[in-house]
Structures are given as structure tokens and as C-alpha cells.
Scaffold this motif. Sequence first.
Motif, PDB file in Angstrom:
ATOM      1  N   HIS A  79       0.845  -1.183   0.000  1.00 49.25           N
ATOM      2  CA  HIS A  79       0.000   0.000   0.000  1.00 49.25           C
ATOM      3  C   HIS A  79       0.889   1.245   0.000  1.00 49.25           C
ATOM      4  N   ARG A  80       0.406   2.265  -0.681  1.00 47.29           N
ATOM      5  CA  ARG A  80       1.025   3.586  -0.556  1.00 47.29           C
ATOM      6  C   ARG A  80       0.026   4.473   0.169  1.00 47.29           C
ATOM      7  N   GLU A 119      -3.849   3.675  -0.176  1.00 42.24           N
ATOM      8  CA  GLU A 119      -4.195   3.148  -1.491  1.00 42.24           C
ATOM      9  C   GLU A 119      -3.492   1.813  -1.738  1.00 42.24           C
ATOM     10  N   ILE A 158      -1.714  -0.928  -3.843  1.00 43.37           N
ATOM     11  CA  ILE A 158      -0.916  -1.016  -5.070  1.00 43.37           C
ATOM     12  C   ILE A 158      -1.072  -2.400  -5.685  1.00 43.37           C
ATOM     13  N   LYS A 180      -6.009   0.980  -8.354  1.00 47.59           N
ATOM     14  CA  LYS A 180      -6.398   1.836  -9.469  1.00 47.59           C
ATOM     15  C   LYS A 180      -5.597   3.138  -9.525  1.00 47.59           C
ATOM     16  N   SER A 181      -4.624   3.317  -8.674  1.00 45.29           N
ATOM     17  CA  SER A 181      -3.842   4.557  -8.682  1.00 45.29           C
ATOM     18  C   SER A 181      -2.860   4.561  -9.848  1.00 45.29           C
ATOM     19  N   GLU A 182      -2.302   5.723 -10.128  1.00 39.55           N
ATOM     20  CA  GLU A 182      -1.416   5.870 -11.286  1.00 39.55           C
ATOM     21  C   GLU A 182      -0.124   5.096 -11.113  1.00 39.55           C
ATOM     22  N   ASP A 232       5.621   9.929  -6.286  1.00 41.60           N
ATOM     23  CA  ASP A 232       5.740   8.580  -5.723  1.00 41.60           C
ATOM     24  C   ASP A 232       6.301   8.595  -4.307  1.00 41.60           C
TER      25      ASP A 232
END
Length: 342
Positions: A93-94, A97, A99, A113-115, A136
Motif C-alpha cells: 500500500h502507498r 491506497e 498497489i 487503481k492509482s497511477e 511517488d
Amino acid sequence: MSSAFYLFFFLHPCSLVLDEVKHRRTILTFNKGKKRTAFPPNSDATFKMKTIVWFVLVLSALSAAGKVFLGKLGQKATIECGVSTYTGSLSWHRGSELIIRVIKKNGLPHKGKSEIVKRSSLKDTNLVIDDVKEGDAGQFTCKAGGTTQEHTLLVVSVSVSTPGELQQGSKATLKCQVKGLVPDPTVQWKKPDGSETQKQNFDLDPVQLSHNGIWECTIVHAGETYNETLNIKVKELATTTSPSKTSKNITQPGGPPPKSNDVLGPLGLSWWMWVAVGVGGLVVVFLMVLVIALCRRIKRRKRRLLKIRNAAQQLKPRQYCQCDQPTAAAKLQQGRRGEKPC
């Protein structure tokens, strides 16, 4: 983990020791008049057990403490989870969110769904991020089975305001930007000569030849040091020299070397070279005119000779061809002579 968490884990065992010492002093003071010391039953065993438990918790907290990883802008960064094997599932996770998550039973990954997901992949239990960007930077959490590891990704970028080679005497600014830490870490520049400056952005005003070389940006955080280098190239400023010194270094093939009092003209040629070029051009033009005039003169002479020949032929008498055969009148006369008389 936060500093308050570490402070609690380290100071709480110490407070237990102090409480136990105070308790024993109280008992010793109370029993001093009776000339005997008495301790509560199982006090030593309880004290030792509490101390061991808290130290085990401290060690486990230290083992789960996160690490700081350095990522360079535009390059690849690898964040280690801290465990080599796991049971159940592995997820990264970041912040909050997701990953990627992998269930060990079937090995099928489930991505968020993050970039950053498009540029992320797993290598064993480690997270690999391609084409690192400033956004990032931040906190990453690795959950492997029942273990949770929190790590920090720093994104460091070093640049100069004027790209390419710097001109001596110009102005430029060296920038060292660090993303991912709150509060901002200590940043300083190390010059090519070894001296240091406590500035995140360092102005080169003016740019000097001593600035040429490797500059090192140093980031200090939580006792750890991280470095990023930047190669600066400085072009020496062209100095204006006197005509005598410049002309001595110029040699032209096919001609004498320029004298010390020669003055340079356009394209770095001496004045006598331009004179020679002009004279040569005039000679070429003269030869072209001369050739054209000769060609016309030769044509006129040919025409004159042709006219003389034609006039001479007209003045000569015409000669006709004379045949030896008899004429028509003579033939008629001969025919009359051969007729018979009536």
C-alpha cells in the motif's frame, strides 16, 4: 513508526525498574527498625518477567521498524518488504491506497487503481517502481502474512537552472529537491574542492572555473546520509587578444606567415590575404574577358576569309565543256547528201 511510539517502548521498562527500586526502598525503610528486610512474595520473579516481556516487545518493534529507500527521478526504485517468505497473502500500500495484493494459494495478483500501479511490479516480496516521479515519494506499507512493515521512499532530484555546459561569468543555480520526508531533512551541497555549503539551492554567481567538477548533494535524516551527484562543466570565457599575438598563430598554406602588425579581417584572415583574394579575382575576370575577345576575333577572321574566297571565284572566267561530236546542222547536211536523185 513515530518517535513517540519508540519513546514509549524504551521508557516504559525504565519506569518499571524505577518503580521497583522505590518499592524496595520503602520496604527497607519500613523494616529498618525491626532489623530485617522483607519483600513481597514473588516480587523478584514478577519484576524479571515484566522486564523480559517489555524488552522482547522493544526488539520486535525495532525489527519491524521501517527503512528509508532512495529513489532517483526517472529511474527505477526497489522497496524491500523486510521478509523473504510469507503465508496467506502479500500486499503493498502507498498510504491508504492499494498497489498490489497477491494471494499465495493461487498466485494471482490484484492491483489497485492509482497511477503508480501501472509502473509497479513485484520481485519476490519487494516492490519495484519504474520511472520514479516526485509524486511517488511517501510512506509504503508491506503486509506479509501477519507482519506489517512500513517504509519511506525518498525521491531526490538534482539539477541546474541552465542545462548543458555553463559559460564562465554567467549565472546558474544548483537545486537539490527531496520529496517524501516530513519535516524536511537537512540538505547541503559539497563542492568539487571538498568544501560544504548548508544550502538546498546554491547560486553560482558568477560561474567560475573552480565550479567545474562533481557536486554532491547530501541528505541527512534520522542519522542516515544519502548522496546524489551532479556533474558541472564550465566553458572558459574566450579572452580578447591583441592583433599581434593572434596573427602570429595564423599560418596560411602557400603564403608567408603573417607579420606581427597584421590586422585580422573577417573569417580570421589577415588583410594581405584579402588583397590576394581580390587580385586573384581580378586576374580571373581579365582572363575570361580575354578568352571571349579572342573567340570573337577568330570568328571574324573566318568570316573575312570566306568572303575573300567567294569574291575570287566570281572573278574567274567560266569554262564550258566542248564535245568532239558533230552538231545537228552537220548531221542534216550529211543526210541530204546521201539522198538519191529523182
